[in-house]
Design a protein around this motif. Structure first.
Motif, PDB file in Angstrom:
ATOM      1  N   PRO A   1       2.967 -48.542  22.077  1.00 24.07           N
ATOM      2  CA  PRO A   1       4.291 -49.576  22.403  1.00 24.07           C
ATOM      3  C   PRO A   1       3.528 -50.797  22.757  1.00 24.07           C
ATOM      4  CG  PRO A   1       4.475 -47.396  23.438  1.00 24.07           C
ATOM      5  CD  PRO A   1       2.998 -47.448  22.675  1.00 24.07           C
ATOM      6  N   ARG A   2       4.405 -52.062  22.226  1.00 26.06           N
ATOM      7  CA  ARG A   2       3.940 -53.228  22.494  1.00 26.06           C
ATOM      8  C   ARG A   2       4.891 -54.019  23.744  1.00 26.06           C
ATOM      9  NH1 ARG A   2       0.327 -55.136  18.705  1.00 26.06           N
ATOM     10  NH2 ARG A   2      -0.414 -53.328  17.465  1.00 26.06           N
ATOM     11  N   ILE A   3       4.059 -54.983  24.067  1.00 28.36           N
ATOM     12  CA  ILE A   3       4.505 -55.794  25.013  1.00 28.36           C
ATOM     13  C   ILE A   3       5.449 -57.062  24.652  1.00 28.36           C
ATOM     14  CG2 ILE A   3       4.227 -57.416  27.268  1.00 28.36           C
ATOM     15  CD1 ILE A   3       1.890 -55.196  27.662  1.00 28.36           C
ATOM     16  N   SER A   4       6.557 -57.227  25.190  1.00 24.45           N
ATOM     17  CA  SER A   4       7.430 -58.423  24.466  1.00 24.45           C
ATOM     18  C   SER A   4       7.605 -59.614  25.896  1.00 24.45           C
ATOM     19  CB  SER A   4       8.665 -57.829  23.978  1.00 24.45           C
ATOM     20  OG  SER A   4       8.599 -57.300  22.777  1.00 24.45           O
ATOM     21  N   VAL A   5       8.174 -60.764  25.513  1.00 29.70           N
ATOM     22  CA  VAL A   5       8.415 -61.470  26.426  1.00 29.70           C
ATOM     23  C   VAL A   5       9.742 -61.111  27.196  1.00 29.70           C
ATOM     24  CG1 VAL A   5       9.408 -63.976  26.926  1.00 29.70           C
ATOM     25  CG2 VAL A   5       7.259 -63.501  25.195  1.00 29.70           C
ATOM     26  N   THR A   6       9.850 -61.153  28.624  1.00 25.79           N
ATOM     27  CA  THR A   6      10.925 -60.558  29.271  1.00 25.79           C
ATOM     28  C   THR A   6      12.098 -61.705  29.301  1.00 25.79           C
ATOM     29  OG1 THR A   6       9.594 -59.610  30.642  1.00 25.79           O
ATOM     30  CG2 THR A   6      11.689 -59.661  31.563  1.00 25.79           C
ATOM     31  N   ASN A   7      11.579 -62.892  29.439  1.00 24.81           N
ATOM     32  CA  ASN A   7      12.956 -63.925  29.514  1.00 24.81           C
ATOM     33  C   ASN A   7      12.195 -65.128  28.812  1.00 24.81           C
ATOM     34  OD1 ASN A   7      14.509 -65.968  30.339  1.00 24.81           O
ATOM     35  ND2 ASN A   7      14.368 -65.597  32.636  1.00 24.81           N
ATOM     36  N   PRO A   8      12.933 -65.535  27.651  1.00 17.99           N
ATOM     37  CA  PRO A   8      12.382 -67.026  26.930  1.00 17.99           C
ATOM     38  C   PRO A   8      12.346 -67.842  27.607  1.00 17.99           C
ATOM     39  CG  PRO A   8      14.419 -65.664  25.668  1.00 17.99           C
ATOM     40  CD  PRO A   8      14.082 -64.862  27.280  1.00 17.99           C
ATOM     41  N   LYS A   9      13.140 -68.151  28.899  1.00 18.98           N
ATOM     42  CA  LYS A   9      12.873 -69.174  29.740  1.00 18.98           C
ATOM     43  C   LYS A   9      11.256 -69.255  30.454  1.00 18.98           C
ATOM     44  CE  LYS A   9      17.701 -69.909  31.063  1.00 18.98           C
ATOM     45  NZ  LYS A   9      18.778 -70.175  32.166  1.00 18.98           N
ATOM     46  N   ALA A  10      10.778 -68.141  30.658  1.00 22.25           N
ATOM     47  CA  ALA A  10       9.554 -67.882  31.078  1.00 22.25           C
ATOM     48  C   ALA A  10       8.455 -68.489  30.116  1.00 22.25           C
ATOM     49  CB  ALA A  10       9.121 -66.561  31.464  1.00 22.25           C
ATOM     50  N   LEU A  11       8.762 -67.982  28.817  1.00 24.01           N
ATOM     51  CA  LEU A  11       7.561 -68.754  28.048  1.00 24.01           C
ATOM     52  C   LEU A  11       8.044 -70.146  27.718  1.00 24.01           C
ATOM     53  CD1 LEU A  11       5.721 -68.534  25.449  1.00 24.01           C
ATOM     54  CD2 LEU A  11       7.647 -67.763  23.913  1.00 24.01           C
ATOM     55  N   ALA A  12       9.217 -70.473  27.783  1.00 20.74           N
ATOM     56  CA  ALA A  12       9.606 -71.922  27.666  1.00 20.74           C
ATOM     57  C   ALA A  12       8.949 -72.625  28.850  1.00 20.74           C
ATOM     58  CB  ALA A  12      10.880 -72.192  27.659  1.00 20.74           C
ATOM     59  N   TYR A  13       8.677 -72.165  30.089  1.00 20.52           N
ATOM     60  CA  TYR A  13       8.066 -72.856  31.049  1.00 20.52           C
ATOM     61  C   TYR A  13       6.572 -72.936  31.020  1.00 20.52           C
ATOM     62  CZ  TYR A  13       6.561 -73.721  35.996  1.00 20.52           C
ATOM     63  OH  TYR A  13       5.958 -74.257  37.117  1.00 20.52           O
ATOM     64  N   ILE A  14       5.707 -71.751  30.579  1.00 15.58           N
ATOM     65  CA  ILE A  14       4.295 -71.985  30.357  1.00 15.58           C
ATOM     66  C   ILE A  14       4.048 -72.818  29.117  1.00 15.58           C
ATOM     67  CG2 ILE A  14       3.910 -69.873  31.713  1.00 15.58           C
ATOM     68  CD1 ILE A  14       2.566 -69.025  28.987  1.00 15.58           C
ATOM     69  N   THR A  15       5.043 -72.886  28.017  1.00  9.75           N
ATOM     70  CA  THR A  15       4.726 -73.729  27.070  1.00  9.75           C
ATOM     71  C   THR A  15       4.959 -75.377  27.478  1.00  9.75           C
ATOM     72  OG1 THR A  15       5.877 -71.957  25.545  1.00  9.75           O
ATOM     73  CG2 THR A  15       5.699 -74.309  24.579  1.00  9.75           C
ATOM     74  N   LYS A  16       5.620 -75.569  28.259  1.00  7.10           N
ATOM     75  CA  LYS A  16       5.922 -76.845  28.802  1.00  7.10           C
ATOM     76  C   LYS A  16       4.642 -77.334  29.892  1.00  7.10           C
ATOM     77  CE  LYS A  16       9.106 -80.027  30.958  1.00  7.10           C
ATOM     78  NZ  LYS A  16      10.645 -80.252  31.593  1.00  7.10           N
ATOM     79  N   TYR A  17       4.441 -76.401  30.391  1.00 10.76           N
ATOM     80  CA  TYR A  17       3.153 -76.187  31.400  1.00 10.76           C
ATOM     81  C   TYR A  17       2.037 -75.573  31.259  1.00 10.76           C
ATOM     82  CZ  TYR A  17       7.072 -78.584  33.792  1.00 10.76           C
ATOM     83  OH  TYR A  17       8.215 -79.469  34.220  1.00 10.76           O
TER      84      TYR A  17
END
Length: 473
Positions: free
Chosen positions: A325-341
């Motif tokens: 079983p794979r791991i997915s992003v929990t919250n798209p906003k979390a990915l957006a945060y580290i994409t920005k930073y």
């Protein structure tokens, strides 16, 4: 972690700063004006700063960004090691830097605080003729981010041992490594931490499983596979020679040492800190084919040899990884945060020189390939040069190597063209500083001789790339 009471206080710069305890005096220098203080950034948060200006200032300011900090100890820093700082001041360069208003993955705060330091400097000493951004580790990441976000404020940049593959890619690659151990050796939780005890308990579970694995041939083979998924080097101690290409036992032991200290601490405590900032899990391994990942790894031969010696079926274990079983992003906003930073877009408007050790197991040297690739995609490769030091360790440069890299970047500014970048020339220049400047710190914390070791090196591909092209920026 070198001391259980202090954990990892400043892994990214601590070894470098330790050089100052044993270096010989660097000689007399001109009088220096030093200003320290506290300021408030645009987020309403306080940070401390430090500025040093020699009486014979040459008009160039070096803005230093420090590395990742755990815990409350977070002083302002304007240079990575005392010897380099003394040399720069003696040669007319002004220095500045801040603490950042938070510890941890403080990119958002660092960008605000470091640019505020530039404003403070200008208000007190006037506008510099040149401003060079530089920094180590997370500070190298911040350095590359500063010149991407605020190109008009800088003249050049020197990111050293930097996390220049960007946040999402680096954390994804680390997840791959942990996923292999958790699936094939002993289970532990890797993401979505809910409390300090949750983080600590899973860190202990992973560390215990790692220690048990190291006691058997089968476990050591799995550690090697886990290491290969991040291209973890099989070289740990800056005071040691690199193991022979076929000395797989030594390579695996060194990879175990990297996991044991410091990689697992960042993988759990650092990840949890960033999850809290970002609002959830930001990493994923959906869609990853681990057969392909291993095929692209520089450690593939080691893994194949150790699996054969252990009597394990490597293909069957890779199939097990692919079926898990794979791991997915929990919250798209979390990915957006580290994409920005931060992720990088490759848009350079000034000369950038990066420097990395080939045996870095905290920020792997393949980060440099990811950065060069995105810069190339924008047609800006003429502004980027990358140099490499043949040594184990994270940011384990000598002061002589650091100053030589700085001088090489200044030469590019003075002449308008890159020069003196061949390893032979750089080693001659670095060795000319003498034995007091040609030292580093061993894995045991001892200051040791470190003759200049620039090398012609081309890092392998980064295994989990993610930059502005993926993010749609």
């Amino acid at each position: 972690m070198r001391g259980s009471s202090t954990w990892l206080r400043r892994l990214c710069t601590g070894a470098i700063a330790a050089l100052g305890l044993a270096l010989l005096p660097v000689g007399a220098s001109a009088a220096t004006t030093t200003i320290t203080g506290t300021a408030t950034d645009r987020f309403g948060l306080s940070f401390t700063y430090k500025i040093e200006v020699p009486s014979q200032w040459n008009g160039t300011l070096a803005l230093y960004s420090h590395g990742y900090t755990f815990g409350p100890d977070n002083p302002a820093e304007d240079v990575g090691d005392p010897a380099t700082g003394a040399w720069l001041l003696a040669n007319g360069y002004a220095l500045a830097g801040s603490s950042y208003s938070t510890t941890g993955w403080a990119l958002q705060q660092a960008f605000a605080d470091q640019t505020k330091v530039l404003d403070l400097f200008t208000s007190k000493f006037g506008h510099p003729k040149r401003t060079i951004a530089w920094g180590h580790s997370l500070g190298g990441m911040i350095t590359a981010g500063l010149v991407q976000l605020y190109p008009g404020r800088f003249t050049a940049a020197l990111p050293m041992c930097g996390v220049v593959a960007g946040g999402p890619g680096v954390w994804n690659q680390g997840l791959d490594s942990e996923f292999a151990l958790a699936t094939l050796q002993s289970p532990f939780k890797m993401v979505n931490f809910t409390s300090p005890s949750d983080v600590f308990n899973n860190f202990i579970a992973a560390s215990t499983g790692l220690a048990i694995a190291q006691t058997s041939a089968q476990g050591r083979a799995r550690i090697a596979l886990s290491a290969a998924l991040v291209d973890l080097p099989g070289w740990f101690d800056p005071a040691s020679a690199e193991p022979a290409a076929t000395d797989y036992a030594a390579q695996e032991l060194n990879q175990f040492n990297w996991d044991n200290n410091p990689d697992f601490a960042f993988g759990f405590f650092g990840r949890a800190e960033l999850e809290a900032r970002a609002g959830g899990n930001y990493s994923w391994n959906t869609g990853v084919d681990y057969h392909v990942q291993l095929a692209n790894s520089v450690d593939r031969a080691e893994v194949e040899a150790l699996y054969a010696a252990a009597g394990l079926d490597l293909n069957a274990e890779l199939d097990k990884l692919n079926a898990a079983p794979r791991i997915s992003v929990t919250n798209p906003k979390a990915l957006a945060y580290i994409t920005k930073y931060i992720t990088y877009n490759g848009q350079l408007e000034m000369p950038v020189l990066t420097m990395h050790t080939t045996g870095d197991g905290l920020v792997e040297v393949t980060d440099e390939n990811a950065y060069a690739d995105v810069v190339s995609s924008t047609g800006n490769s003429a502004l980027l040069r990358q140099v490499f030091v043949h040594r184990a360790g994270h940011c384990s440069f000598s002061p002589a190597e650091t100053i030589t890299a700085f001088q090489t970047l200044v030469h590019r500014l003075d002449t308008g063209s890159w020069g003196g970048l061949d390893p032979s020339t750089m080693n001659t220049n670095a060795n000319s500083f003498g034995p007091a400047f040609n030292v580093t710190v061993s894995a045991a914390g001892n200051v040791v001789a470190a003759p200049a070791s620039f090398i012609d090196f081309h890092p392998a591909q980064f295994l989990r790339p993610f930059d502005a092209r993926n993010a749609g920026d």
